[in-house]
Design an enzyme around this catalytic site. Structure first.
Site, short mmCIF file in Angstrom:
data_model
loop_
_atom_site.label_atom_id
_atom_site.label_comp_id
_atom_site.label_asym_id
_atom_site.label_seq_id
_atom_site.Cartn_x
_atom_site.Cartn_y
_atom_site.Cartn_z
N ALA A 121 0.86 -1.19 0.00
CA ALA A 121 0.00 0.00 0.00
C ALA A 121 0.89 1.23 0.00
O ALA A 121 2.04 1.18 0.44
CB ALA A 121 -0.90 -0.01 1.23
N GLY A 152 0.95 -5.12 1.13
CA GLY A 152 -0.31 -5.28 0.39
C GLY A 152 -0.13 -5.89 -0.98
O GLY A 152 -1.06 -6.49 -1.52
N GLU A 168 -0.15 -9.49 -0.26
CA GLU A 168 -1.53 -9.85 0.10
C GLU A 168 -2.44 -9.88 -1.12
O GLU A 168 -3.30 -10.76 -1.25
CB GLU A 168 -2.05 -8.85 1.15
CG GLU A 168 -1.34 -9.02 2.49
CD GLU A 168 -1.61 -7.89 3.46
OE1 GLU A 168 -1.47 -6.70 3.06
OE2 GLU A 168 -1.96 -8.16 4.61
N GLU A 172 5.60 -4.99 7.04
CA GLU A 172 4.87 -3.92 7.74
C GLU A 172 5.40 -3.66 9.15
O GLU A 172 5.32 -2.56 9.65
CB GLU A 172 3.37 -4.29 7.84
CG GLU A 172 2.62 -4.23 6.52
CD GLU A 172 2.62 -5.53 5.75
OE1 GLU A 172 3.52 -6.38 6.00
OE2 GLU A 172 1.73 -5.72 4.90
N1 DAK Z 1 4.59 3.23 -0.81
C1 DAK Z 1 4.97 4.41 -1.37
N2 DAK Z 1 6.09 4.55 -2.12
C2 DAK Z 1 6.86 3.46 -2.29
C3 DAK Z 1 6.52 2.21 -1.74
C4 DAK Z 1 5.32 2.11 -0.95
N3 DAK Z 1 4.88 0.97 -0.41
N4 DAK Z 1 7.49 1.32 -2.08
C5 DAK Z 1 8.38 1.99 -2.83
N5 DAK Z 1 8.00 3.28 -2.97
C6 DAK Z 1 8.69 4.35 -3.70
C7 DAK Z 1 9.93 4.82 -2.94
O1 DAK Z 1 9.58 5.75 -1.94
C8 DAK Z 1 10.72 5.44 -4.07
O2 DAK Z 1 10.20 6.70 -4.35
P1 DAK Z 1 11.17 7.97 -4.71
O3 DAK Z 1 12.10 8.11 -3.57
O4 DAK Z 1 11.87 7.53 -5.97
O5 DAK Z 1 10.23 9.10 -4.91
C9 DAK Z 1 10.42 4.53 -5.25
O6 DAK Z 1 9.21 3.85 -4.93
C10 DAK Z 1 11.49 3.49 -5.48
O7 DAK Z 1 11.73 2.81 -4.28
P2 DAK Z 1 13.20 2.65 -3.63
O8 DAK Z 1 14.09 3.80 -3.98
O9 DAK Z 1 13.00 2.35 -2.18
O10 DAK Z 1 13.71 1.36 -4.42
P3 DAK Z 1 14.66 0.19 -3.90
O11 DAK Z 1 14.93 -0.66 -5.10
O12 DAK Z 1 15.83 0.74 -3.14
O13 DAK Z 1 13.77 -0.64 -2.85
C11 DAK Z 1 11.73 -1.76 -2.07
C12 DAK Z 1 12.61 -1.29 -3.30
C13 DAK Z 1 10.44 -2.26 -2.64
C14 DAK Z 1 12.46 -2.87 -1.35
C15 DAK Z 1 11.54 -0.54 -1.14
O14 DAK Z 1 11.01 0.56 -1.88
C16 DAK Z 1 10.59 -0.83 0.00
O15 DAK Z 1 10.99 -1.42 1.02
N6 DAK Z 1 9.34 -0.35 -0.11
C17 DAK Z 1 8.37 -0.40 0.95
C18 DAK Z 1 7.86 -1.79 1.16
C19 DAK Z 1 6.85 -1.86 2.28
O16 DAK Z 1 7.15 -1.50 3.45
N7 DAK Z 1 5.62 -2.32 2.00
C20 DAK Z 1 4.56 -2.38 2.98
C21 DAK Z 1 3.73 -1.12 2.95
S1 DAK Z 1 2.36 -1.18 4.12
C22 DAK Z 1 -5.20 -2.71 4.21
C23 DAK Z 1 -4.80 -2.91 2.92
C24 DAK Z 1 -3.45 -2.92 2.62
C25 DAK Z 1 -2.51 -2.71 3.59
C26 DAK Z 1 -2.90 -2.51 4.88
C27 DAK Z 1 -4.25 -2.50 5.21
N8 DAK Z 1 -6.59 -2.69 4.54
C28 DAK Z 1 -7.51 -3.14 3.55
C29 DAK Z 1 -7.00 -2.39 5.85
C30 DAK Z 1 -1.12 -2.73 3.20
C31 DAK Z 1 -0.14 -2.12 3.88
C32 DAK Z 1 1.19 -2.09 3.28
O17 DAK Z 1 1.46 -2.66 2.26
#
Ligand code: DAK
Length: 262
Positions: free
Chosen positions: A69, A113, A116, A136
């Site tokens: 997300a 997400g 998921e 997360e």
């Molecule tokens: N959200 C927003 N931006 C994101 C992102 C994300 N999840 N993942 C990556 N980006 C953006 C980065 O901020 C970066 O943006 P700029 O700096 O270029 O503006 C760009 O994508 C490229 O990412 P990186 O520079 O970080 O690239 P790397 O190759 O170094 O790393 C990575 C790739 C995928 C390992 C890293 O970006 C990363 O760790 N991303 C976050 C992963 C994460 O924590 N995912 C979980 C998010 S929480 C629900 C429904 C859904 C959910 C919850 C509840 N309900 C229905 C209640 C879901 C929650 C989640 O998923």
């Protein structure tokens, strides 16, 4: 609906084709924001309602199926926004209502997400580059779209706890060994193999395909006895279809079945 965050195509030549949905926010690693999820929901419903579509495929890019997300959309949420808003119900559950098979073709990151969403599909075909994770916990939250429930069902408690508590990513080979994905193929073959799987489903009787999906999903909802009875009733009902006659007669005549979808 105008699609700005996903791409929509029809693939295949036969009377029933594949609805291909490509998540398309490349700069954000396909982070799933409300706009994308609304479009995904609309596209899924449209393909499900389309008699010319037999199967749906969701894919992302080479780098990311989806990195979760959109964190920038959630960062300032308070309890009222997360619980009181429509974040939960708005669009994340739509995929569960789709009756046709939905296959995830995953390359690169499928995180949070994104993992998921892939698990909500009926099965996952992974490229050898795929990486699955529920990171997360590092954001001070927990999985919120079914990760704590579907991951243990797919992989067992030990691996699910390991992934969710340590946030370690699982590569495609381990995901296949553990049962999270059905097949792993070289990245270059991902779409060919997935679309061929979809095509093989398109050629079948839609009623038996939808009932098979419904019945397998029932295995995760109740007791074994209830599930078996549910399956039996669906099985019985298929003898009311012309496609059952065609399928069995074709086998006995040593020819390929031509299903009429009735
Ligand atoms: N959200 C927003 N931006 C994101 C992102 C994300 N999840 N993942 C990556 N980006 C953006 C980065 O901020 C970066 O943006 P700029 O700096 O270029 O503006 C760009 O994508 C490229 O990412 P990186 O520079 O970080 O690239 P790397 O190759 O170094 O790393 C990575 C790739 C995928 C390992 C890293 O970006 C990363 O760790 N991303 C976050 C992963 C994460 O924590 N995912 C979980 C998010 S929480 C629900 C429904 C859904 C959910 C919850 C509840 N309900 C229905 C209640 C879901 C929650 C989640 O998923």
């Amino acid at each position: 609906m105008v699609y700005e965050n996903i791409l929509i195509e029809r693939r295949g030549e036969g009377p029933r084709q594949t609805g291909l949905i490509t998540l398309n926010r490349p700069k954000q690693m396909n982070a799933l924001n409300d706009a994308l999820m609304d479009e995904l929901g609309a596209a899924l419903k449209a393909f499900d309602a389309d008699a010319g579509i037999g199967c749906i495929v969701i894919t992302g890019s080479e780098k990311a199926f989806a990195a979760g997300a959109d964190i920038s959309a959630m960062v300032n949420f308070n309890l009222e926004d997360s619980y009181g808003g429509d974040f939960i119900t708005r669009n994340w559950e739509t995929i569960r209502t789709i009756r046709k098979p939905v296959i995830a073709a995953v390359a690169g990151f499928a995180l949070g997400g994104g993992c998921e969403l892939a698990m909500m599909c009926d099965f996952i075909i992974a490229a050898d580059t795929a990486k699955f994770g529920q990171p997360e916990i590092r954001l001070g939250i927990i999985p919120g779209a079914g990760g704590t429930q579907r991951l243990p069902r797919a992989l067992g408690k030990a691996k699910a706890m390991d992934m969710i508590l340590t946030s370690r990513m699982m590569d495609a080979a381990e995901a296949e060994r553990g049962g999270l994905v059905s097949r792993v193929v070289p990245f270059a073959d991902l779409m060919t193999v997935t679309l061929a799987a979809a095509e093989s489903i398109n050629e079948l009787s839609a009623m038996s395909v939808m009932m098979a999906k419904e019945s397998v999903n029932r295995a995760f909802e109740g007791t074994l006895a209830d599930g078996v009875m549910f399956e039996r009733r669906l099985f019985h009902s298929l003898f009311a279809t012309a496609d059952q006659k065609e399928g069995m007669n074709a086998f006995l005549s040593k020819r390929k079945a031509t299903f009429k979808q009735r």
